[in-house]
Design a protein around this motif. Structure first.
Motif, PDB file in Angstrom:
ATOM      1  N   ASN A  95       0.828  -1.206   0.000  1.00  0.00           N
ATOM      2  CA  ASN A  95       0.000   0.000   0.000  1.00  0.00           C
ATOM      3  C   ASN A  95       0.861   1.254   0.000  1.00  0.00           C
ATOM      4  N   ILE A  96       1.958   1.255   0.765  1.00  0.00           N
ATOM      5  CA  ILE A  96       2.863   2.409   0.785  1.00  0.00           C
ATOM      6  C   ILE A  96       3.508   2.586  -0.583  1.00  0.00           C
ATOM      7  N   ASP A  97       3.926   1.478  -1.206  1.00  0.00           N
ATOM      8  CA  ASP A  97       4.469   1.570  -2.565  1.00  0.00           C
ATOM      9  C   ASP A  97       3.467   2.268  -3.485  1.00  0.00           C
ATOM     10  N   GLN A  98       2.199   1.879  -3.365  1.00  0.00           N
ATOM     11  CA  GLN A  98       1.157   2.457  -4.209  1.00  0.00           C
ATOM     12  C   GLN A  98       0.946   3.938  -3.877  1.00  0.00           C
TER      13      GLN A  98
ATOM     14  N   GLU B 118      13.209  11.058   7.881  1.00  0.00           N
ATOM     15  CA  GLU B 118      12.398  12.260   8.048  1.00  0.00           C
ATOM     16  C   GLU B 118      13.259  13.477   7.746  1.00  0.00           C
ATOM     17  N   VAL B 119      12.726  14.361   6.916  1.00  0.00           N
ATOM     18  CA  VAL B 119      13.428  15.592   6.544  1.00  0.00           C
ATOM     19  C   VAL B 119      12.472  16.774   6.706  1.00  0.00           C
ATOM     20  N   ASP B 120      13.021  17.966   6.719  1.00  0.00           N
ATOM     21  CA  ASP B 120      12.196  19.168   6.804  1.00  0.00           C
ATOM     22  C   ASP B 120      11.574  19.531   5.462  1.00  0.00           C
TER      23      ASP B 120
ATOM     24  N   PHE C 203      -1.614   9.683   5.208  1.00  0.00           N
ATOM     25  CA  PHE C 203      -1.127   9.743   6.588  1.00  0.00           C
ATOM     26  C   PHE C 203      -0.637  11.144   6.945  1.00  0.00           C
ATOM     27  N   ARG C 204      -0.852  12.117   6.032  1.00  0.00           N
ATOM     28  CA  ARG C 204      -0.446  13.503   6.240  1.00  0.00           C
ATOM     29  C   ARG C 204       1.065  13.652   6.335  1.00  0.00           C
ATOM     30  N   SER C 205       1.737  13.038   5.379  1.00  0.00           N
ATOM     31  CA  SER C 205       3.167  13.262   5.214  1.00  0.00           C
ATOM     32  C   SER C 205       3.426  13.429   3.718  1.00  0.00           C
TER      33      SER C 205
ATOM     34  N   GLU D  12       6.764  15.313   7.740  1.00  0.00           N
ATOM     35  CA  GLU D  12       5.502  15.267   8.471  1.00  0.00           C
ATOM     36  C   GLU D  12       4.734  16.569   8.254  1.00  0.00           C
ATOM     37  N   LEU D  13       3.440  16.456   7.952  1.00  0.00           N
ATOM     38  CA  LEU D  13       2.602  17.624   7.716  1.00  0.00           C
ATOM     39  C   LEU D  13       1.693  17.923   8.906  1.00  0.00           C
TER      40      LEU D  13
END
Length: 154
Positions: free
Chosen positions: A66-69, A86-88, A113-115, A133-134
């Motif tokens: 699912n993440i790949d998709q 994780e980056v800014d 997932f709001r990223s 991360e958003l």
């Protein structure tokens, strides 16, 4: 009292035939500062690079697909090892990696997932997902579907 068996650090070991290329990518391109290095005679070399906070993400094969998709990675890519950083600024991280020769597998994409995620092909067969991360962890925990087993059992 702390448990003496509780891990204090996660160290991911990447074995690579082209040590110098991998070192340039992770240290120079991605900006992971060199924490320690060791070398003996010949080709016995190691560099320990600081990557901020480490976590372990356990995922089922279904979630991984699912993440790949979500990230837009073509389903024809063979299964591989992947790290997520994780980056800014995901867009800047991808641009930086691409300018250093990394192949972009998936451009920056906002996830459910709001990223903001993107993926590149790193050295030694490892794929690298950059994520920005958003929203905060606290905001995320209030949304449907974002709870731990501990929360579910309450």
């Amino acid at each position: 009292m702390t448990n003496p068996t509780t891990p204090k650090q996660l160290r991911l070991i990447i074995e690579t035939e082209d040590f110098d290329a991998a070192l340039r990518f992770y240290r120079d391109t991605l900006g992971m500062r060199e924490q320690a290095a060791f070398a003996t005679d010949g080709d016995d070399r190691v560099a320990i690079l600081h990557a901020g906070i480490a976590t372990i993400e356990l995922a089922t094969p279904t979630h991984t697909r699912n993440i790949d998709q979500v990230e837009g990675v073509p389903p024809t890519l063979p299964a591989s090892l992947r790290i997520a950083l994780e980056v800014d600024d995901t867009t800047a991280a991808v641009t930086n990696a691409e300018s250093a020769g990394a192949e972009v597998l998936a451009p920056p994409t906002q996830t459910p997932f709001r990223s903001l995620n993107a993926r590149v092909q790193g050295p030694a067969g490892w794929q690298v997902t950059f994520f920005q991360e958003l929203e905060t962890v606290e905001e995320r925990q209030t949304r449907v579907g974002f709870m731990t087993d501990v929360d579910r059992d309450r």
